[in-house]
Write a protein that holds these residues in place. Structure first.
Motif, short mmCIF file in Angstrom:
data_model
loop_
_atom_site.label_atom_id
_atom_site.label_comp_id
_atom_site.label_asym_id
_atom_site.label_seq_id
_atom_site.Cartn_x
_atom_site.Cartn_y
_atom_site.Cartn_z
N GLY A 91 -2.24 -35.15 38.07
CA GLY A 91 -3.55 -35.19 38.72
C GLY A 91 -4.25 -36.51 38.45
N ILE A 92 -4.98 -36.98 39.46
CA ILE A 92 -5.70 -38.24 39.32
C ILE A 92 -6.74 -38.15 38.21
CG2 ILE A 92 -7.24 -39.90 40.48
CD1 ILE A 92 -4.39 -39.91 41.60
N GLY A 93 -7.52 -37.07 38.24
CA GLY A 93 -8.57 -36.92 37.23
C GLY A 93 -8.02 -36.88 35.82
N ASN A 94 -6.99 -36.09 35.60
CA ASN A 94 -6.40 -36.00 34.26
C ASN A 94 -5.86 -37.35 33.81
OD1 ASN A 94 -6.93 -33.26 34.07
ND2 ASN A 94 -4.94 -32.67 34.86
N ILE A 140 -11.77 -30.60 27.04
CA ILE A 140 -12.38 -29.52 27.82
C ILE A 140 -11.85 -29.53 29.25
CG2 ILE A 140 -14.56 -28.73 28.84
CD1 ILE A 140 -15.91 -29.59 26.17
N THR A 141 -11.71 -30.70 29.84
CA THR A 141 -11.20 -30.75 31.22
C THR A 141 -9.76 -30.25 31.31
OG1 THR A 141 -10.40 -33.05 31.11
CG2 THR A 141 -12.69 -32.71 31.84
N GLN A 142 -9.02 -30.40 30.25
CA GLN A 142 -7.63 -29.92 30.24
C GLN A 142 -7.57 -28.40 30.12
OE1 GLN A 142 -5.10 -32.11 30.94
NE2 GLN A 142 -6.96 -33.27 31.26
N LYS A 143 -8.59 -27.80 29.54
CA LYS A 143 -8.64 -26.34 29.36
C LYS A 143 -9.13 -25.64 30.62
CE LYS A 143 -7.15 -26.10 25.22
NZ LYS A 143 -5.85 -25.49 24.99
N ALA A 144 -9.80 -26.36 31.49
CA ALA A 144 -10.40 -25.73 32.69
C ALA A 144 -9.36 -25.36 33.70
CB ALA A 144 -11.42 -26.68 33.31
#
Length: 144
Positions: A91-94, A140-144
């Motif tokens: 993913g781009i965001g990750n 946190i973004t990885q857990k979402a």
């Protein structure tokens, strides 16, 4: 200072765009390395034109520069190759979040010791806390 901040804000906006566009090109042509080569060809032409317009004599002075400064070219190649390969899968965001976290850590070290001619800026508790908050945000973004 606002002028510099604006330029860097635009550059920051461009990083995810670069990642998304080049990753899509890599998928489309079936080769992240091929997409990176195309990107560097376009970038080389663009940078060459700007250098010609702003003072081509600077390129001639590069022969006198310390060789370790050319490592930057390998680092940008690693970034482009890695983001082009990883982004479609992760993913781009990750991918960009982890790039950003790495940039914050690296920048803090460079500033702390004034490496490569950078203006020294000590790693205060406030700056260290900011980096830790960013790391927490990535987690946190990885857990979402």
């Amino acid at each position: 200072m606002l002028h510099y901040a604006s330029i860097m804000l635009l550059a920051g906006i461009g990083i995810p765009l670069l990642a998304a566009l080049n990753a899509a090109l890599g998928v489309r042509i079936g080769s992240p390395a091929g997409a990176a080569a195309i990107l560097f060809t376009v970038a080389f032409i663009a940078a060459g034109l700007v250098a010609l317009l702003t003072g081509p004599q600077a390129i001639l002075r590069a022969a006198d520069a310390p060789r370790h400064l050319f490592l930057a070219g390998l680092l940008v190649a690693f970034y482009v190759l890695s983001i082009t390969y990883v982004a479609p899968h992760f993913g781009i965001g990750n991918a960009v979040f982890f790039v950003l976290l790495g940039q914050l850590i690296s920048a803090a070290i460079i500033d702390q010791f004034g490496l490569f001619g950078a203006r020294p800026s000590p790693l205060t508790m406030t700056r260290a806390t900011g980096i830790a908050v960013m790391a927490l945000g990535v987690w946190i973004t990885q857990k979402a």
